[in-house]
Design a protein around this motif. Structure first.
Motif: not given
Length: 351
Positions: A163-165, A235-242, A346-350
């Protein structure tokens, strides 16, 4: 008179049966509320494909070192929390969620290729009504495959969507077992992998996720359909999605088409190929906070997106959760109200 009474008894019983039938919900599936959580059986490490085993060994995990804080959380305290409270894999608890800061209009333009006539989709689903997706094109390249280590050395396949990067939404039952009150040990993720066995886009591992207290408080992950309203996690991941999906928290109507997407596993499926199933929303009222659909949902598709194209954007409106035990209907956690608020929070958490 006695003859009249004898003849009246069957008529009276018939009237009672008719009245009793009409006070039941109109759809037959309401009589049986048992559901099937969509992951069957654990996979031992030694039974995973060799390339997956090697990747697990070499990939460091993002997030907290372990989830013991969540594993040892005080369940009496959980029962006292508001159902919308957010619980992190590090044991942190947030009870007062702020309202979303941004509009939901953050999706990509919709694709007319997925718009279809729904007249022939109004009946119950067709088992194995799955079609292979074009996993390298949008929005399918925003779908994730998850390999979740539920207990040390034992895994389940699940699905999710960006839902974001760096935030993937999935089903809560993929990352937390309410029967044993145990969180996932580790989560391997890949964005839109194909059948070659090698990651096509971003991949990695993480232990950083959030669930909600309403789900943690459930006694059994194979409970009733009504429990699916709590079956969502981030789930927060450590690599950015396009690529990622937008989400829509309104304008859901029975009869409109819906696509259920994910990586089915078990039986003829090995979680290596992404599939979709086209159906319609059959009800938004039978179960509070849940979309009842005629789309087919197979094991391993838990946490994947239930989405469509409407009002100009392609957006997710539900999260794949469960099916009836006979697969006659599928159920998705509806993205609305406090569920929507939590997902945006959750999406907007740092990082």
């Amino acid at each position: 008179m006695k003859g009249f009474m004898r003849n009246s008894i069957p008529i009276l019983l018939l009237l009672i049966l008719i009245v009793s039938f009409h006070v039941l919900p109109s759809n037959a599936q309401q009589v049986n509320t048992s559901k099937t959580v969509l992951h069957k059986g654990e996979i031992e490490f030694k039974d995973l494909p060799k390339e997956v085993q090697e990747r697990i060994k070499k990939t460091p995990s993002y997030g907290p070192e372990n989830t013991d804080a969540l594993k040892n959380i005080d369940m009496k305290k959980i029962k006292e929390l508001p159902k919308h409270s957010s619980i992190g894999s590090d044991g942190s608890i947030v009870t007062d969620l702020p309202k979303p800061k941004v509009s939901e209009k953050n999706g990509f333009l919709g694709s007319d290729n997925e718009k279809m006539d729904t007249k022939n989709l109004l009946n119950s689903l067709v088992p194995n009504n799955l079609e292979i997706t074009h996993h390298t094109t949008y929005p399918y390249n925003a779908v994730a495959r998850l390999l979740v280590e539920k207990t040390p050395g034992n895994y389940n396949w699940c699905s999710g969507f960006y839902i974001d990067r760096n935030t993937i939404i999935t089903a809560a039952h993929c990352v937390y077992n309410t029967t044993t009150n145990t969180p996932a040990v580790n989560i391997e993720y890949e964005r839109s992998p194909g059948p070659t066995g090698n990651p096509l886009y971003e991949f990695g591992a993480t232990k950083k996720f959030w669930i909600n207290s309403g789900y943690v408080d459930l006694p059994n992950e194979n409970g009733n359909i009504s429990d699916s309203k709590y079956d969502f996690a981030a789930v927060q991941v450590g690599k950015d999605s396009a690529n990622w999906f937008g989400i829509r928290n309104s304008n859901h109507q029975p009869g409109e088409q819906i696509l259920l997407t994910g990586y089915p596993s078990g039986g003829e499926y090995d979680a290596s190929i992404q599939y979709k199933s086209l159906g319609v929303i059959s009800s938004i009222e039978n179960y509070n906070g849940i979309l009842q659909t005629t789309g087919y949902m197979h094991d391993g598709m838990s946490g994947g997106p239930s989405w469509n194209t409407k009002v100009g954007t392609t957006a997710v409106i539900g999260i794949n959760s469960a099916s009836l035990s006979d697969y006659s209907y599928s159920f998705s956690t509806r993205i609305e109200g406090s569920t929507y608020d939590r997902i945006i929070y959750w999406r907007d958490l740092p990082d």
